[in-house]
Design an enzyme around this catalytic site. Sequence first.
Site: not given
Length: 383
Positions: A140-142
């Site tokens: 998950i890209k944060i």
Amino acid sequence: MANNPIFKIKEYGQSIWMDYLDRQLIESGELKNKIETRGISGITSNPKSFAKAVSNNRVYDSDIEAGIKGGKSTSEIYESLIFEDIRNACDIFRPIYDESGGTDGFVSIEVSPHLARDTQRTVEEARRFFRAIDRDNVFIKIPGTKEGFPAIEQAISEGINVNITLLFSVESYVESAWAYVRGLEARVAAGKPIENIASVASFFLSRIDTKVDNRIDERLKRIGTEELNEEARLRELKGKVAIANAKVAYQRFKEIIESDRFKALAEQGANIQRVLWASTSTKNPDYSDVMYVNELIGPNTVNTLPPDTIEACADHADVAPNRVETEADKAQKTLESLGEPDIQIDYDQVMAELVEEGIEKFAKPFDSLMKSIEEKAEQLTPV
């Protein structure tokens, strides 16, 4: 394939991932071909490629139509489309994930860029995406914003794999690394396992050179011919700052993984948070199209490349081991020189601007993607 530099890069401890994903790439078999012939071992998705795919071909039409009939909103249709692609890509990369012991074989999906300044909603969306996709090898890209760092720490503490994106300054990279460490420490304190949690810190490159080069060009326009030494110094810096910045960050990376705090986690099974070089397509045609590949090869790193750069790299990259550590002292001096009187480039200001621009550059294609889905839904809706 034996002469493909990408396979040699892998021997030197760096993984090559591709920065592009759409359904046609999956269904045509091209993705599997890229794995076999180009040695890619992971992939990152982005709204820009999805928007193009939704607008320009019919591969998503049946699912969009089904979403319309099911009464789904635009955002729900979007998630149903992208989640399916991410799951399928994860399944294709699963053998690499297993063979690498959970180091490679990851597929990345980003939370909405509109949440970049909202810690709690970022955490909530990261949880929801991770559970819905339900694959061990999804990232998950944060974003690495002030609000993103506590979200990263929380997500890691909950066992969510995180690709920390939009990192520009060395300081922001260090923040991202310690957020990962704190998240792991929280899990250990809670008696939870950490050996299957992974993270990468995505450090952006070409955008730095573009912005710094523009500032240099503005300075060059203002100085006269009597200041030839100043002009020479300015010209020497063009196209050099991003790689210097990355090399300095890599030195901080080494310090962190050698710290007592991380060593204690490693004894519990923690994985190293690898540094990932992002934004690696060269924007200036005067520069080599593989400059961000050639100069940053090193252990425990990833380089994520768009398809054109992958082909360029396979054709003519000039690879050698551990180049990321060459002239590290010179790299530090390059960054320090930016603030000197004859250069006058504010490093902190440049990096802060890049973060804000980066959020906007992520948000625009995301909004374009949602609009493309809306337009496609209107085309497919019976009158």
